[in-house]
Design a protein around this motif. Structure first.
Motif, PDB file in Angstrom:
ATOM      1  N   ARG A  57       0.729  -1.221   0.092  1.00  0.00           N
ATOM      2  CA  ARG A  57       0.012  -0.011  -0.052  1.00  0.00           C
ATOM      3  C   ARG A  57       0.700   1.359   0.063  1.00  0.00           C
ATOM      4  NH1 ARG A  57      -3.496  -2.548   4.994  1.00  0.00           N
ATOM      5  NH2 ARG A  57      -4.885  -3.757   3.884  1.00  0.00           N
ATOM      6  N   PRO A  58       0.553   2.154  -0.842  1.00  0.00           N
ATOM      7  CA  PRO A  58       1.108   3.452  -0.531  1.00  0.00           C
ATOM      8  C   PRO A  58       1.451   4.078   0.975  1.00  0.00           C
ATOM      9  CG  PRO A  58      -0.689   3.739  -2.111  1.00  0.00           C
ATOM     10  CD  PRO A  58      -0.935   2.362  -1.462  1.00  0.00           C
ATOM     11  N   GLY A  59       2.600   4.390   1.015  1.00  0.00           N
ATOM     12  CA  GLY A  59       3.004   4.906   2.403  1.00  0.00           C
ATOM     13  C   GLY A  59       3.014   4.056   3.480  1.00  0.00           C
ATOM     14  N   GLU A  60       3.077   2.516   3.202  1.00  0.00           N
ATOM     15  CA  GLU A  60       3.100   1.470   4.111  1.00  0.00           C
ATOM     16  C   GLU A  60       4.455   1.321   4.880  1.00  0.00           C
ATOM     17  OE1 GLU A  60       0.825  -2.677   4.866  1.00  0.00           O
ATOM     18  OE2 GLU A  60       1.365  -2.210   2.734  1.00  0.00           O
ATOM     19  N   SER A  61       4.511   1.142   5.900  1.00  0.00           N
ATOM     20  CA  SER A  61       6.009   0.866   6.247  1.00  0.00           C
ATOM     21  C   SER A  61       6.329  -0.620   6.327  1.00  0.00           C
ATOM     22  CB  SER A  61       6.001   1.291   8.149  1.00  0.00           C
ATOM     23  OG  SER A  61       5.320   0.199   8.540  1.00  0.00           O
ATOM     24  N   PRO A  62       7.747  -1.025   6.349  1.00  0.00           N
ATOM     25  CA  PRO A  62       8.025  -2.306   6.145  1.00  0.00           C
ATOM     26  C   PRO A  62       7.477  -3.166   7.165  1.00  0.00           C
ATOM     27  CG  PRO A  62      10.019  -0.914   5.896  1.00  0.00           C
ATOM     28  CD  PRO A  62       8.714  -0.059   6.372  1.00  0.00           C
ATOM     29  N   GLU A  63       7.335  -2.499   8.633  1.00  0.00           N
ATOM     30  CA  GLU A  63       6.703  -3.254   9.599  1.00  0.00           C
ATOM     31  C   GLU A  63       5.285  -3.637   9.279  1.00  0.00           C
ATOM     32  OE1 GLU A  63      10.351  -1.400  10.773  1.00  0.00           O
ATOM     33  OE2 GLU A  63       8.462  -0.548   9.796  1.00  0.00           O
ATOM     34  N   GLU A  64       4.667  -2.863   8.723  1.00  0.00           N
ATOM     35  CA  GLU A  64       2.959  -2.920   8.528  1.00  0.00           C
ATOM     36  C   GLU A  64       2.866  -3.988   7.405  1.00  0.00           C
ATOM     37  OE1 GLU A  64       1.565   1.621   9.511  1.00  0.00           O
ATOM     38  OE2 GLU A  64       2.017   1.149   7.699  1.00  0.00           O
ATOM     39  N   LEU A  65       3.726  -4.059   6.525  1.00  0.00           N
ATOM     40  CA  LEU A  65       3.664  -4.692   5.459  1.00  0.00           C
ATOM     41  C   LEU A  65       4.061  -6.193   5.802  1.00  0.00           C
ATOM     42  CD1 LEU A  65       3.035  -5.684   2.379  1.00  0.00           C
ATOM     43  CD2 LEU A  65       5.305  -4.790   1.706  1.00  0.00           C
ATOM     44  N   ALA A  66       5.172  -6.211   6.806  1.00  0.00           N
ATOM     45  CA  ALA A  66       5.847  -7.640   7.064  1.00  0.00           C
ATOM     46  C   ALA A  66       4.591  -8.184   8.009  1.00  0.00           C
ATOM     47  CB  ALA A  66       6.943  -7.247   8.058  1.00  0.00           C
ATOM     48  N   GLU A  67       3.928  -7.543   8.814  1.00  0.00           N
ATOM     49  CA  GLU A  67       2.713  -8.124   9.538  1.00  0.00           C
ATOM     50  C   GLU A  67       1.606  -8.518   8.633  1.00  0.00           C
ATOM     51  OE1 GLU A  67      -0.260  -6.642  13.250  1.00  0.00           O
ATOM     52  OE2 GLU A  67       1.260  -5.044  12.378  1.00  0.00           O
ATOM     53  N   ARG A  68       1.158  -7.980   7.780  1.00  0.00           N
ATOM     54  CA  ARG A  68       0.213  -8.345   6.578  1.00  0.00           C
ATOM     55  C   ARG A  68       0.739  -9.719   6.003  1.00  0.00           C
ATOM     56  NH1 ARG A  68      -2.103  -5.841   2.264  1.00  0.00           N
ATOM     57  NH2 ARG A  68      -0.349  -4.434   1.997  1.00  0.00           N
ATOM     58  N   ILE A  69       1.878  -9.626   5.577  1.00  0.00           N
ATOM     59  CA  ILE A  69       2.561 -11.095   5.065  1.00  0.00           C
ATOM     60  C   ILE A  69       2.739 -11.910   5.936  1.00  0.00           C
ATOM     61  CG2 ILE A  69       4.435 -12.008   3.950  1.00  0.00           C
ATOM     62  CD1 ILE A  69       5.265  -9.206   3.060  1.00  0.00           C
ATOM     63  N   GLN A  70       2.995 -11.919   7.146  1.00  0.00           N
ATOM     64  CA  GLN A  70       3.006 -12.946   8.148  1.00  0.00           C
ATOM     65  C   GLN A  70       1.632 -13.402   8.332  1.00  0.00           C
ATOM     66  OE1 GLN A  70       5.550 -12.326  11.503  1.00  0.00           O
ATOM     67  NE2 GLN A  70       5.111 -13.987  12.466  1.00  0.00           N
ATOM     68  N   GLU A  71       0.598 -12.627   8.517  1.00  0.00           N
ATOM     69  CA  GLU A  71      -0.772 -12.829   8.772  1.00  0.00           C
ATOM     70  C   GLU A  71      -1.164 -13.867   7.568  1.00  0.00           C
ATOM     71  OE1 GLU A  71      -2.894  -9.259   9.445  1.00  0.00           O
ATOM     72  OE2 GLU A  71      -2.076  -9.065  11.635  1.00  0.00           O
ATOM     73  N   GLY A  72      -0.768 -13.412   6.531  1.00  0.00           N
ATOM     74  CA  GLY A  72      -1.164 -14.198   5.335  1.00  0.00           C
ATOM     75  C   GLY A  72      -0.840 -15.516   4.966  1.00  0.00           C
ATOM     76  N   LEU A  73       0.640 -15.639   5.703  1.00  0.00           N
ATOM     77  CA  LEU A  73       1.154 -16.986   5.500  1.00  0.00           C
ATOM     78  C   LEU A  73       0.580 -17.947   6.631  1.00  0.00           C
ATOM     79  CD1 LEU A  73       2.629 -19.178   4.147  1.00  0.00           C
ATOM     80  CD2 LEU A  73       4.750 -18.252   5.329  1.00  0.00           C
ATOM     81  N   ALA A  74       0.560 -17.390   7.667  1.00  0.00           N
ATOM     82  CA  ALA A  74      -0.105 -17.991   9.039  1.00  0.00           C
ATOM     83  C   ALA A  74      -1.385 -18.476   8.620  1.00  0.00           C
ATOM     84  CB  ALA A  74       0.043 -17.078  10.307  1.00  0.00           C
ATOM     85  N   GLY A  75      -2.194 -17.645   8.043  1.00  0.00           N
ATOM     86  CA  GLY A  75      -3.689 -18.017   7.437  1.00  0.00           C
ATOM     87  C   GLY A  75      -3.532 -19.250   6.633  1.00  0.00           C
ATOM     88  N   LEU A  76      -2.701 -19.454   5.630  1.00  0.00           N
ATOM     89  CA  LEU A  76      -2.457 -20.408   4.736  1.00  0.00           C
ATOM     90  C   LEU A  76      -2.221 -21.681   5.503  1.00  0.00           C
ATOM     91  CD1 LEU A  76      -0.557 -19.632   1.522  1.00  0.00           C
ATOM     92  CD2 LEU A  76      -3.008 -20.142   1.855  1.00  0.00           C
ATOM     93  N   ILE A  77      -1.303 -21.694   6.755  1.00  0.00           N
ATOM     94  CA  ILE A  77      -1.240 -22.925   7.343  1.00  0.00           C
ATOM     95  C   ILE A  77      -2.255 -23.192   8.154  1.00  0.00           C
ATOM     96  CG2 ILE A  77       0.407 -23.589   9.332  1.00  0.00           C
ATOM     97  CD1 ILE A  77       2.419 -21.734   8.296  1.00  0.00           C
ATOM     98  N   ARG A  78      -3.070 -22.404   8.783  1.00  0.00           N
ATOM     99  CA  ARG A  78      -4.100 -22.472   9.563  1.00  0.00           C
ATOM    100  C   ARG A  78      -5.185 -23.289   8.898  1.00  0.00           C
ATOM    101  NH1 ARG A  78      -4.329 -17.952  11.443  1.00  0.00           N
ATOM    102  NH2 ARG A  78      -5.853 -16.904  10.081  1.00  0.00           N
ATOM    103  N   ASP A  79      -5.452 -22.740   7.612  1.00  0.00           N
ATOM    104  CA  ASP A  79      -6.635 -23.237   6.641  1.00  0.00           C
ATOM    105  C   ASP A  79      -6.332 -24.649   5.946  1.00  0.00           C
ATOM    106  OD1 ASP A  79      -8.043 -20.916   7.211  1.00  0.00           O
ATOM    107  OD2 ASP A  79      -7.422 -19.867   5.423  1.00  0.00           O
ATOM    108  N   ASN A  80      -4.813 -24.893   5.929  1.00  0.00           N
ATOM    109  CA  ASN A  80      -4.662 -25.930   4.909  1.00  0.00           C
ATOM    110  C   ASN A  80      -3.811 -27.155   5.800  1.00  0.00           C
ATOM    111  OD1 ASN A  80      -5.744 -25.213   1.997  1.00  0.00           O
ATOM    112  ND2 ASN A  80      -4.278 -23.455   2.687  1.00  0.00           N
ATOM    113  N   GLN A  81      -3.349 -27.104   6.936  1.00  0.00           N
ATOM    114  CA  GLN A  81      -2.470 -27.967   7.731  1.00  0.00           C
ATOM    115  C   GLN A  81      -3.267 -28.448   8.803  1.00  0.00           C
ATOM    116  OE1 GLN A  81       0.713 -29.391   6.605  1.00  0.00           O
ATOM    117  NE2 GLN A  81      -0.152 -30.715   8.396  1.00  0.00           N
TER     118      GLN A  81
END
Length: 263
Positions: free
Chosen positions: A218-242
């Motif tokens: 997202r425009p103006g997004e900090s690395p920390e904010e994007l990192a949190e969204r990425i981690q949540e996205g991957l954790a969601g994949l694990i939660r939904d499929n493992q």
């Protein structure tokens, strides 16, 4: 077979013209590796349509004890998409005898933030595991071990690249790490920066790689904010499929029968 023969002819022709001298060998290795994945693990990929046919893309994946799923995904992408996934690997791979040509052929490098941004800016697909060797050796029951790392988010922001989270079911059931005595393995890793904990397995469990919906910076997004969204996205994949906790026997039975998932 006709499509494979035509693809092989075109790629070998490209190799002979020296546009990419590794292209022919890479394609042949991919055919062998893809067949191995299908026969030994019933390997599947879900969501491969999230990989673009052209243009840049950053893959962020969970690191198994041995990342054979990424080898299979690289092979499948070469065959199906005609694209190479450039990989960021740990520096210790450069010290493994006989791996030099493999690293060069498949463009596996240690990578820095600037070099990764350059790779993506040239409209390639790049894969990174933020957990790396630490996650491979010490992840317990599919726990993400990323600490406070944000380099991968800086790469995505710097290249303005979409991020696709990647997770493979049962990857920790295919190969396991001897966890005892864990304090010793952690101490050795911290001192040597080399994976010392023994790995065992090669079990023919069901492997299915899931590629999630792209995450757009997202425009103006900090690395920390994007990192949190990425981690949540991957954790969601694990939660939904493992299915947790992971079980080798259940993963083996997944080759012939998949029990309904309970909510």
């Amino acid at each position: 077979m006709g499509i494979l023969r035509r693809n092989l002819y075109n790629i070998l022709h490209e190799s002979l013209e020296q546009r990419d001298p590794w292209a022919g060998g890479r394609y042949l290795i991919s055919l062998v590796w893809d067949a191995h994945g299908y026969i030994w693990h019933g390997y599947e990929v879900q969501g491969i349509e999230h990989l673009p046919d052209s243009g840049r893309c950053l893959l962020i994946y969970y690191h198994g004890a041995i990342p054979i799923d990424i080898y299979y995904l690289v092979a499948r992408t070469i065959i199906v998409k005609g694209r190479l996934i450039h990989c960021v690997g740990d520096r210790f791979l450069e010290k493994v005898p006989g791996w030099g040509h493999i690293l060069e052929a498949f463009d596996i490098t240690a990578g820095t933030v600037s070099s990764c941004i350059k790779t993506l800016s040239e409209d390639h697909i790049l894969s990174i595991s933020p957990g790396g060797v630490r996650e491979a050796q010490f992840s317990d029951n599919y726990q993400l071990l990323w600490g406070n790392r944000t380099g991968y988010a800086k790469v995505a922001l710097g290249a303005n690249a979409p991020i696709v989270p990647v997770f493979t079911e049962n990857i920790r059931e295919a190969f396991r790490v001897v966890s005892w005595p864990q304090r010793l393995w952690v101490m050795l890793y911290e001192k040597l920066r080399f994976p010392c904990a023994p790995v065992y397995g090669g079990f023919p469990v069901k492997l299915r790689t899931h590629l999630g919906e792209p995450i757009i910076p997202r425009p103006g997004e900090s690395p920390e904010e994007l990192a949190e969204r990425i981690q949540e996205g991957l954790a969601g994949l694990i939660r939904d499929n493992q299915r947790l906790p992971g079980r080798i026997l259940r993963a083996l039975l997944g080759r012939v029968y998949e029990a309904p998932r309970q909510n």
